[in-house]
Design a protein around this motif. Structure first.
Motif, PDB file in Angstrom:
ATOM      1  N   ARG A  86       0.829  -1.219   0.000  1.00 21.27           N
ATOM      2  CA  ARG A  86       0.000   0.000   0.000  1.00 21.27           C
ATOM      3  C   ARG A  86       0.857   1.261   0.000  1.00 21.27           C
ATOM      4  O   ARG A  86       0.539   2.235  -0.684  1.00 21.27           O
ATOM      5  N   ARG A  87       1.944   1.250   0.773  1.00 18.59           N
ATOM      6  CA  ARG A  87       2.816   2.435   0.809  1.00 18.59           C
ATOM      7  C   ARG A  87       3.467   2.677  -0.545  1.00 18.59           C
ATOM      8  O   ARG A  87       3.507   3.814  -1.030  1.00 18.59           O
ATOM      9  N   LEU A  88       3.970   1.623  -1.174  1.00 13.66           N
ATOM     10  CA  LEU A  88       4.595   1.782  -2.483  1.00 13.66           C
ATOM     11  C   LEU A  88       3.559   2.210  -3.521  1.00 13.66           C
ATOM     12  O   LEU A  88       3.817   3.097  -4.331  1.00 13.66           O
ATOM     13  N   ALA A  89       2.385   1.606  -3.476  1.00  9.54           N
ATOM     14  CA  ALA A  89       1.316   1.982  -4.403  1.00  9.54           C
ATOM     15  C   ALA A  89       0.955   3.458  -4.243  1.00  9.54           C
ATOM     16  O   ALA A  89       0.785   4.179  -5.231  1.00  9.54           O
ATOM     17  N   ALA A  90       0.860   3.921  -2.998  1.00  5.16           N
ATOM     18  CA  ALA A  90       0.505   5.317  -2.747  1.00  5.16           C
ATOM     19  C   ALA A  90       1.541   6.267  -3.334  1.00  5.16           C
ATOM     20  O   ALA A  90       1.190   7.309  -3.907  1.00  5.16           O
ATOM     21  N   VAL A  91       2.808   5.913  -3.223  1.00  9.21           N
ATOM     22  CA  VAL A  91       3.870   6.757  -3.782  1.00  9.21           C
ATOM     23  C   VAL A  91       3.727   6.828  -5.300  1.00  9.21           C
ATOM     24  O   VAL A  91       3.779   7.911  -5.893  1.00  9.21           O
ATOM     25  N   LEU A  92       3.547   5.687  -5.937  1.00 13.60           N
ATOM     26  CA  LEU A  92       3.426   5.663  -7.394  1.00 13.60           C
ATOM     27  C   LEU A  92       2.158   6.371  -7.867  1.00 13.60           C
ATOM     28  O   LEU A  92       2.179   7.107  -8.853  1.00 13.60           O
ATOM     29  N   LEU A  93       1.051   6.157  -7.165  1.00 13.08           N
ATOM     30  CA  LEU A  93      -0.212   6.783  -7.557  1.00 13.08           C
ATOM     31  C   LEU A  93      -0.204   8.291  -7.370  1.00 13.08           C
ATOM     32  O   LEU A  93      -0.973   9.005  -8.012  1.00 13.08           O
ATOM     33  N   ALA A  94       0.676   8.795  -6.508  1.00 10.91           N
ATOM     34  CA  ALA A  94       0.749  10.238  -6.266  1.00 10.91           C
ATOM     35  C   ALA A  94       1.331  10.985  -7.466  1.00 10.91           C
ATOM     36  O   ALA A  94       1.109  12.185  -7.620  1.00 10.91           O
ATOM     37  N   LEU A 121      11.812  -3.952  -1.696  1.00 10.44           N
ATOM     38  CA  LEU A 121      11.335  -3.096  -2.774  1.00 10.44           C
ATOM     39  C   LEU A 121      11.555  -3.718  -4.156  1.00 10.44           C
ATOM     40  O   LEU A 121      10.618  -3.825  -4.952  1.00 10.44           O
ATOM     41  N   TYR A 122      12.773  -4.124  -4.435  1.00  8.05           N
ATOM     42  CA  TYR A 122      13.100  -4.551  -5.800  1.00  8.05           C
ATOM     43  C   TYR A 122      12.398  -5.838  -6.233  1.00  8.05           C
ATOM     44  O   TYR A 122      11.966  -5.926  -7.387  1.00  8.05           O
ATOM     45  N   PRO A 123      12.206  -6.819  -5.359  1.00  2.12           N
ATOM     46  CA  PRO A 123      11.401  -7.967  -5.787  1.00  2.12           C
ATOM     47  C   PRO A 123       9.946  -7.583  -6.115  1.00  2.12           C
ATOM     48  O   PRO A 123       9.350  -8.116  -7.040  1.00  2.12           O
ATOM     49  N   LEU A 124       9.408  -6.625  -5.371  1.00  2.00           N
ATOM     50  CA  LEU A 124       8.048  -6.164  -5.643  1.00  2.00           C
ATOM     51  C   LEU A 124       7.996  -5.430  -6.979  1.00  2.00           C
ATOM     52  O   LEU A 124       7.081  -5.657  -7.788  1.00  2.00           O
ATOM     53  N   LEU A 125       8.966  -4.577  -7.246  1.00  2.00           N
ATOM     54  CA  LEU A 125       9.017  -3.889  -8.536  1.00  2.00           C
ATOM     55  C   LEU A 125       9.183  -4.886  -9.684  1.00  2.00           C
ATOM     56  O   LEU A 125       8.572  -4.724 -10.749  1.00  2.00           O
ATOM     57  N   THR A 126       9.971  -5.923  -9.482  1.00  2.00           N
ATOM     58  CA  THR A 126      10.156  -6.958 -10.509  1.00  2.00           C
ATOM     59  C   THR A 126       8.833  -7.656 -10.794  1.00  2.00           C
ATOM     60  O   THR A 126       8.477  -7.886 -11.964  1.00  2.00           O
ATOM     61  N   LEU A 127       8.084  -7.981  -9.759  1.00  2.00           N
ATOM     62  CA  LEU A 127       6.773  -8.604  -9.931  1.00  2.00           C
ATOM     63  C   LEU A 127       5.841  -7.680 -10.707  1.00  2.00           C
ATOM     64  O   LEU A 127       5.148  -8.110 -11.631  1.00  2.00           O
ATOM     65  N   TRP A 128       5.836  -6.413 -10.352  1.00  2.00           N
ATOM     66  CA  TRP A 128       4.958  -5.455 -11.029  1.00  2.00           C
ATOM     67  C   TRP A 128       5.397  -5.219 -12.465  1.00  2.00           C
ATOM     68  O   TRP A 128       4.555  -4.971 -13.332  1.00  2.00           O
ATOM     69  N   LEU A 129       6.684  -5.310 -12.746  1.00  2.00           N
ATOM     70  CA  LEU A 129       7.164  -5.246 -14.136  1.00  2.00           C
ATOM     71  C   LEU A 129       6.613  -6.427 -14.926  1.00  2.00           C
ATOM     72  O   LEU A 129       6.142  -6.265 -16.062  1.00  2.00           O
ATOM     73  N   GLU A 130       6.674  -7.621 -14.347  1.00  2.00           N
ATOM     74  CA  GLU A 130       6.176  -8.815 -15.020  1.00  2.00           C
ATOM     75  C   GLU A 130       4.681  -8.733 -15.278  1.00  2.00           C
ATOM     76  O   GLU A 130       4.198  -9.225 -16.296  1.00  2.00           O
ATOM     77  N   ARG A 131       3.958  -8.127 -14.383  1.00  2.00           N
ATOM     78  CA  ARG A 131       2.499  -7.975 -14.526  1.00  2.00           C
ATOM     79  C   ARG A 131       2.131  -6.830 -15.466  1.00  2.00           C
ATOM     80  O   ARG A 131       0.967  -6.680 -15.819  1.00  2.00           O
ATOM     81  N   GLY A 132       3.104  -5.994 -15.815  1.00  2.00           N
ATOM     82  CA  GLY A 132       2.829  -4.853 -16.679  1.00  2.00           C
ATOM     83  C   GLY A 132       2.283  -3.651 -15.938  1.00  2.00           C
ATOM     84  O   GLY A 132       1.751  -2.732 -16.554  1.00  2.00           O
ATOM     85  N   TRP A 133       2.428  -3.644 -14.626  1.00  2.00           N
ATOM     86  CA  TRP A 133       1.923  -2.526 -13.830  1.00  2.00           C
ATOM     87  C   TRP A 133       2.878  -1.352 -13.844  1.00  2.00           C
ATOM     88  O   TRP A 133       2.462  -0.209 -13.628  1.00  2.00           O
ATOM     89  N   VAL A 134       4.152  -1.608 -14.045  1.00  2.00           N
ATOM     90  CA  VAL A 134       5.159  -0.564 -14.195  1.00  2.00           C
ATOM     91  C   VAL A 134       6.036  -0.920 -15.386  1.00  2.00           C
ATOM     92  O   VAL A 134       6.119  -2.080 -15.789  1.00  2.00           O
ATOM     93  N   THR A 135       6.638   0.089 -15.955  1.00  2.00           N
ATOM     94  CA  THR A 135       7.668  -0.110 -16.963  1.00  2.00           C
ATOM     95  C   THR A 135       8.938   0.501 -16.396  1.00  2.00           C
ATOM     96  O   THR A 135       8.901   1.226 -15.397  1.00  2.00           O
ATOM     97  N   ASP A 136      10.041   0.216 -17.032  1.00  2.00           N
ATOM     98  CA  ASP A 136      11.293   0.772 -16.549  1.00  2.00           C
ATOM     99  C   ASP A 136      12.124   1.253 -17.720  1.00  2.00           C
ATOM    100  O   ASP A 136      11.813   0.982 -18.874  1.00  2.00           O
ATOM    101  N   GLY A 137      13.144   1.987 -17.406  1.00  2.00           N
ATOM    102  CA  GLY A 137      14.072   2.497 -18.403  1.00  2.00           C
ATOM    103  C   GLY A 137      15.317   2.988 -17.692  1.00  2.00           C
ATOM    104  O   GLY A 137      15.424   2.901 -16.471  1.00  2.00           O
TER     105      GLY A 137
END
Length: 81
Positions: A8-16, A39-55
Motif C-alpha cells: 500500500r505504501r509503495l502503491a501510494a507513492v506511485l499513484l501520487a 522493494l526490488y522484488p516487488l518492482l520486478t513482480l509489477w514489471l512482469e504484470r505490466g503494472w510498471v515499466t522501466d528504463g
C-alpha cells in the motif's frame, strides 16, 4: 513475504505521480519506507504484470540510473480498494 502495508505504501507513492512521472528506486525506497531487499522484488513482480515499466537515464558521473513508470494498467490495479 511482502506485507500488505508495504504494498500500500509503495502503491501510494506511485499513484501520487502523474502519468509521466519517473521514479528512481532510491526515491521509492525512501518515500515508501522500504528496505531494498523488499522493494526490488516487488518492482520486478509489477514489471512482469505490466503494472510498471522501466528504463535507464543516460550515463552520468555515477553511471546510468534506472527509473520506473506506473502504467495505466498498474494505475487501475493499484487504485482498487
Amino acid at each position: 513475504m511482502r506485507s500488505t502495508r508495504e504494498v500500500r505504501r509503495l502503491a501510494a507513492v506511485l499513484l501520487a505521480g502523474d502519468a509521466d512521472s519517473r521514479f528512481y528506486g532510491e526515491d521509492l525506497r525512501e518515500a515508501a519506507h522500504m528496505h531494498s531487499n523488499r522493494l526490488y522484488p516487488l518492482l520486478t513482480l509489477w514489471l512482469e504484470r505490466g503494472w510498471v515499466t522501466d528504463g535507464w537515464d543516460g550515463p552520468s558521473l555515477d553511471g546510468s540510473k534506472r527509473y520506473y513508470v506506473l502504467t495505466d494498467v498498474g494505475r487501475r490495479e493499484l487504485d482498487k480498494p
